[in-house]
Each structure stands twice: as structure tokens, then as C-alpha cells.
Design a protein around this motif. Structure first.
Motif, PDB file in Angstrom:
ATOM      1  N   LEU A  35      33.802  42.698  68.819  1.00 19.51           N
ATOM      2  CA  LEU A  35      32.822  42.512  67.763  1.00 19.51           C
ATOM      3  C   LEU A  35      32.362  41.061  67.674  1.00 19.51           C
ATOM      4  O   LEU A  35      31.195  40.775  67.416  1.00 19.51           O
ATOM      5  CB  LEU A  35      33.419  42.964  66.428  1.00 19.51           C
ATOM      6  CG  LEU A  35      32.429  43.280  65.298  1.00 19.51           C
ATOM      7  CD1 LEU A  35      31.416  44.321  65.741  1.00 19.51           C
ATOM      8  CD2 LEU A  35      33.186  43.760  64.063  1.00 19.51           C
ATOM      9  N   ARG A  36      33.271  40.123  67.922  1.00 17.56           N
ATOM     10  CA  ARG A  36      32.900  38.704  67.875  1.00 17.56           C
ATOM     11  C   ARG A  36      31.962  38.343  69.023  1.00 17.56           C
ATOM     12  O   ARG A  36      31.117  37.463  68.889  1.00 17.56           O
ATOM     13  CB  ARG A  36      34.153  37.820  67.905  1.00 17.56           C
ATOM     14  CG  ARG A  36      34.994  37.919  66.644  1.00 17.56           C
ATOM     15  CD  ARG A  36      36.188  36.995  66.660  1.00 17.56           C
ATOM     16  NE  ARG A  36      35.816  35.638  66.280  1.00 17.56           N
ATOM     17  CZ  ARG A  36      36.700  34.664  66.085  1.00 17.56           C
ATOM     18  NH1 ARG A  36      37.999  34.892  66.250  1.00 17.56           N
ATOM     19  NH2 ARG A  36      36.309  33.462  65.738  1.00 17.56           N
ATOM     20  N   ASN A  91      42.774  53.587  64.366  1.00 20.79           N
ATOM     21  CA  ASN A  91      41.634  53.043  65.105  1.00 20.79           C
ATOM     22  C   ASN A  91      42.131  52.383  66.369  1.00 20.79           C
ATOM     23  O   ASN A  91      42.912  51.437  66.324  1.00 20.79           O
ATOM     24  CB  ASN A  91      40.899  52.032  64.218  1.00 20.79           C
ATOM     25  CG  ASN A  91      39.615  51.576  64.864  1.00 20.79           C
ATOM     26  OD1 ASN A  91      39.440  51.703  66.068  1.00 20.79           O
ATOM     27  ND2 ASN A  91      38.720  51.038  64.058  1.00 20.79           N
ATOM     28  N   ASN A  92      41.702  52.849  67.522  1.00 25.37           N
ATOM     29  CA  ASN A  92      42.169  52.277  68.779  1.00 25.37           C
ATOM     30  C   ASN A  92      41.758  50.838  68.945  1.00 25.37           C
ATOM     31  O   ASN A  92      42.329  50.106  69.741  1.00 25.37           O
ATOM     32  CB  ASN A  92      41.634  53.105  69.957  1.00 25.37           C
ATOM     33  CG  ASN A  92      42.291  54.462  70.037  1.00 25.37           C
ATOM     34  OD1 ASN A  92      43.428  54.621  69.581  1.00 25.37           O
ATOM     35  ND2 ASN A  92      41.600  55.440  70.592  1.00 25.37           N
ATOM     36  N   GLN A  93      40.733  50.403  68.197  1.00 25.58           N
ATOM     37  CA  GLN A  93      40.284  49.022  68.319  1.00 25.58           C
ATOM     38  C   GLN A  93      41.208  48.068  67.578  1.00 25.58           C
ATOM     39  O   GLN A  93      41.110  46.870  67.733  1.00 25.58           O
ATOM     40  CB  GLN A  93      38.875  48.896  67.741  1.00 25.58           C
ATOM     41  CG  GLN A  93      37.812  49.587  68.566  1.00 25.58           C
ATOM     42  CD  GLN A  93      36.466  49.459  67.896  1.00 25.58           C
ATOM     43  OE1 GLN A  93      36.277  49.875  66.763  1.00 25.58           O
ATOM     44  NE2 GLN A  93      35.549  48.842  68.584  1.00 25.58           N
ATOM     45  N   THR A  94      42.098  48.623  66.753  1.00 24.57           N
ATOM     46  CA  THR A  94      42.913  47.768  65.893  1.00 24.57           C
ATOM     47  C   THR A  94      44.389  48.083  66.065  1.00 24.57           C
ATOM     48  O   THR A  94      45.097  48.370  65.118  1.00 24.57           O
ATOM     49  CB  THR A  94      42.516  47.940  64.418  1.00 24.57           C
ATOM     50  OG1 THR A  94      42.673  49.326  64.063  1.00 24.57           O
ATOM     51  CG2 THR A  94      41.067  47.534  64.206  1.00 24.57           C
ATOM     52  N   GLU A 102      34.591  53.449  59.294  1.00 23.66           N
ATOM     53  CA  GLU A 102      35.476  54.255  60.113  1.00 23.66           C
ATOM     54  C   GLU A 102      35.913  53.451  61.332  1.00 23.66           C
ATOM     55  O   GLU A 102      37.066  53.489  61.751  1.00 23.66           O
ATOM     56  CB  GLU A 102      34.766  55.538  60.536  1.00 23.66           C
ATOM     57  CG  GLU A 102      35.681  56.664  60.981  1.00 23.66           C
ATOM     58  CD  GLU A 102      36.733  57.046  59.957  1.00 23.66           C
ATOM     59  OE1 GLU A 102      37.896  57.231  60.397  1.00 23.66           O
ATOM     60  OE2 GLU A 102      36.422  57.160  58.758  1.00 23.66           O
ATOM     61  N   HIS A 103      34.960  52.694  61.893  1.00 20.96           N
ATOM     62  CA  HIS A 103      35.228  51.796  63.014  1.00 20.96           C
ATOM     63  C   HIS A 103      34.691  50.416  62.648  1.00 20.96           C
ATOM     64  O   HIS A 103      33.818  50.284  61.794  1.00 20.96           O
ATOM     65  CB  HIS A 103      34.548  52.306  64.292  1.00 20.96           C
ATOM     66  CG  HIS A 103      34.924  53.715  64.649  1.00 20.96           C
ATOM     67  ND1 HIS A 103      36.132  54.029  65.211  1.00 20.96           N
ATOM     68  CD2 HIS A 103      34.257  54.881  64.495  1.00 20.96           C
ATOM     69  CE1 HIS A 103      36.205  55.334  65.408  1.00 20.96           C
ATOM     70  NE2 HIS A 103      35.075  55.878  64.973  1.00 20.96           N
ATOM     71  N   LEU A 104      35.220  49.393  63.294  1.00 23.97           N
ATOM     72  CA  LEU A 104      34.796  48.035  62.956  1.00 23.97           C
ATOM     73  C   LEU A 104      33.301  47.824  63.168  1.00 23.97           C
ATOM     74  O   LEU A 104      32.683  47.012  62.482  1.00 23.97           O
ATOM     75  CB  LEU A 104      35.599  47.020  63.778  1.00 23.97           C
ATOM     76  CG  LEU A 104      37.069  46.857  63.387  1.00 23.97           C
ATOM     77  CD1 LEU A 104      37.766  45.878  64.335  1.00 23.97           C
ATOM     78  CD2 LEU A 104      37.202  46.390  61.949  1.00 23.97           C
ATOM     79  N   ASP A 105      32.725  48.579  64.097  1.00 23.57           N
ATOM     80  CA  ASP A 105      31.281  48.465  64.320  1.00 23.57           C
ATOM     81  C   ASP A 105      30.481  48.806  63.067  1.00 23.57           C
ATOM     82  O   ASP A 105      29.332  48.365  62.915  1.00 23.57           O
ATOM     83  CB  ASP A 105      30.851  49.387  65.464  1.00 23.57           C
ATOM     84  CG  ASP A 105      31.276  48.854  66.824  1.00 23.57           C
ATOM     85  OD1 ASP A 105      31.696  47.685  66.888  1.00 23.57           O
ATOM     86  OD2 ASP A 105      31.171  49.598  67.814  1.00 23.57           O
ATOM     87  N   ASP A 106      31.079  49.587  62.182  1.00 27.60           N
ATOM     88  CA  ASP A 106      30.388  49.970  60.952  1.00 27.60           C
ATOM     89  C   ASP A 106      30.206  48.790  59.998  1.00 27.60           C
ATOM     90  O   ASP A 106      29.484  48.906  59.001  1.00 27.60           O
ATOM     91  CB  ASP A 106      31.158  51.071  60.226  1.00 27.60           C
ATOM     92  CG  ASP A 106      31.306  52.333  61.071  1.00 27.60           C
ATOM     93  OD1 ASP A 106      30.436  52.567  61.934  1.00 27.60           O
ATOM     94  OD2 ASP A 106      32.289  53.065  60.871  1.00 27.60           O
TER      95      ASP A 106
END
Length: 273
Positions: free
Chosen positions: A166-167, A6-9, A141-145
Motif C-alpha cells: 500500500l505504501r 487478512n493475508n496482507q496483515t 475488509e482489506h487495507l486497499d479499502d
């Protein structure tokens, strides 16, 4: 260990990887002589360390897996190590100023490389995951989930960019507690849905501080959140440290070649949990 796709993590680091802005400490220690640091010919190194069990810890066997790796890699080259267990930020600052010779369990960031020599291979590969109550089912799958879930964070950790977006978008889904143990208690009581922590650290804590009945109620999400790879830092202001780092890298390669490294790391591996 598996790395997050995950590119966000991309990265997740505890407090000691945060930017240090301690001007007061700089003033206090900036001109202090290196009273504890080794001279160029010394075979004893004084290293700052901290509590991150099972990887590091004053009262652990070998003072933790990563500490033991450092100790034995240097021992292969005839160098003895002594640890000073300190608050993480203070230990790094004392190393930066040469009051101790170096520091264990840091990310080896570009900023840290300006003040320290950094060894070649990470001491370990640490994987952060979500823990949750066994009765809570979810997939992501992504943190948005996870927007409909409540995530517990621990005060004093620098989570970097992992949860930043997300915060901003969903601040109400995050809540903080003063310790990792409190967050596990909140999982058990249903006050949070997810708690991110390094896998081996999480299992060490719940085995140490929770009852068998409580432990049975907790589970780990198999999807990795992020990876943290800690390094050994040796202060650039201590004479001889560049050569000592070369000795360490050579000793570490010997430990890996003869199988000793794998044996040391066994208590911190997924199988060891």
C-alpha cells in the motif's frame, strides 16, 4: 484473542523485531567476555528488557505483565531474574553476544533462533488494531479499502510487510510521527484518520497521557489488524541456557495450570483496559 484473517496483515512487529545490521556493535561487543552472564550453576539470570507498557516497563508493577510472567515462571524453578532496561536493539545484541543471559519480548524469528534458545509458548498474545476519532466512521475488509484515509505511523517501528504494498501504491496516505503519543494527538486534531498500535499499549498510553475529554474522543476499530506473539530468548553462547529454558517452559506451564498466569495477564487483557 482474535487473529487477523487478512493475508496482507500476517505479522506486525515493533522495532526490536527488525533485522539488526549493527556492524559497529558487533565489533564492539563480539569479543567481550560474558561479565554479566550467569555461569552454568548460577540461579540468577540477567535479562535485557525494554519499555513496552503495559507488557514491559521499568516502573510498572512487576515490571509489566510479560516481565512478571518470566520472573514467576523462573521462580517456580528456583531461578531469580534481574532485568537490564536498555534500548531494544542494544539489548538483543548484548544477549546475542552473551554479555547478558537473554532478552525478553522478541518475536523468536528464524534469525533469532540461530543465536538464541526460544521458549515454547508465547509470553502473551498482543493484538494490533487501528485507533480513530469517534466522529470518523469507516469500514474495511482489506487495507486497499482505506486508500482514501490517512494512516499515521511511528518512526522507529518495523511494520514489515503489513503496509508495504500500500505504501508503494499510495505513499501519500501515510505520514510519520516521532512517537505514539504524537500520533494520538494527530488523531485528535484530525491530521490523520487511523493510527495502528497494539491495543493494550494504546489504551495504556492514552490513559496515562491524555485528558478524560481527549480519551473520550478516541475509539478502537474492532477489526484486528495483526497479532504479535513475543517470546523469551536465552543466548546460545551462555553455558547452561538450554537447561534454563527447559526450566522456564516447565515453570510457565505450572503458572498456566494453577491460574496464576491468567491473573498476571489481567491488566494487559482487553477486559483490563
Amino acid at each position: 484473542m482474535r487473529a487477523s484473517k487478512n493475508n496482507q496483515t500476517k505479522s506486525l512487529m515493533p522495532l526490536w523485531c527488525a533485522v539488526l545490521a549493527g556492524l559497529a556493535w558487533q565489533t564492539l561487543w563480539g569479543g567481550c567476555p560474558s561479565v554479566f552472564a550467569a555461569d552454568a550453576s548460577s540461579s540468577v539470570l540477567r535479562l535485557a528488557n525494554g519499555e513496552w507498557p503495559p507488557y514491559t516497563g521499568r516502573h510498572l508493577p512487576g515490571q509489566g505483565c510479560d516481565s512478571q510472567v518470566v520472573t514467576e515462571a523462573f521462580a517456580m524453578e528456583g531461578v531469580r531474574v534481574e532485568y537490564e532496561f536498555l534500548p531494544w536493539a542494544r539489548g538483543l545484541l548484548l544477549s546475542q553476544n552473551g554479555v547478558v543471559d537473554g532478552a525478553v519480548e522478541w518475536a523468536g524469528t528464524a534469525e533469532q533462533r540461530q543465536t538464541h534458545f526460544v521458549n515454547s509458548d508465547p509470553l502473551s498474545r498482543q493484538e494490533w488494531v487501528f485507533f480513530h476519532h469517534r466522529e470518523t466512521s469507516y469500514s474495511w475488509e482489506h487495507l486497499d479499502d482505506l486508500k482514501d484515509r490517512t494512516i499515521g505511523l511511528t518512526i522507529g517501528y518495523a511494520y514489515n510487510d503489513v503496509f508495504a504494498d500500500l505504501r508503494k501504491q499510495q505513499p501519500a496516505m501515510f505520514t510519520e510521527a516521532a512517537s505514539d503519543l504524537l500520533n494520538f494527538k494527530k488523531l485528535l486534531s484530525g491530521r490523520i484518520d487511523l493510527f495502528p498500535i497494539e491495543r493494550a499499549v494504546g489504551y495504556f498510553l492514552i490513559k496515562k497521557d491524555l485528558s478524560p475529554e481527549e480519551r473520550a474522543k478516541l475509539a478502537e476499530d474492532p477489526k484486528p489488524l495483526a497479532e504479535f506473539t513475543p517470546y523469551l530468548l536465552l543466548s546460545r553462547v551462555v553455558p547452561g541456557n538450554e537447561q534454563r529454558m527447559q526450566l522456564f517452559d516447565r515453570g510457565l506451564q505450572q503458572l498456566k495450570a494453577n491460574g496464576r498466569y491468567q491473573a498476571i495477564m489481567a491488566p494487559c487483557s482487553p477486559e483490563g483496559q
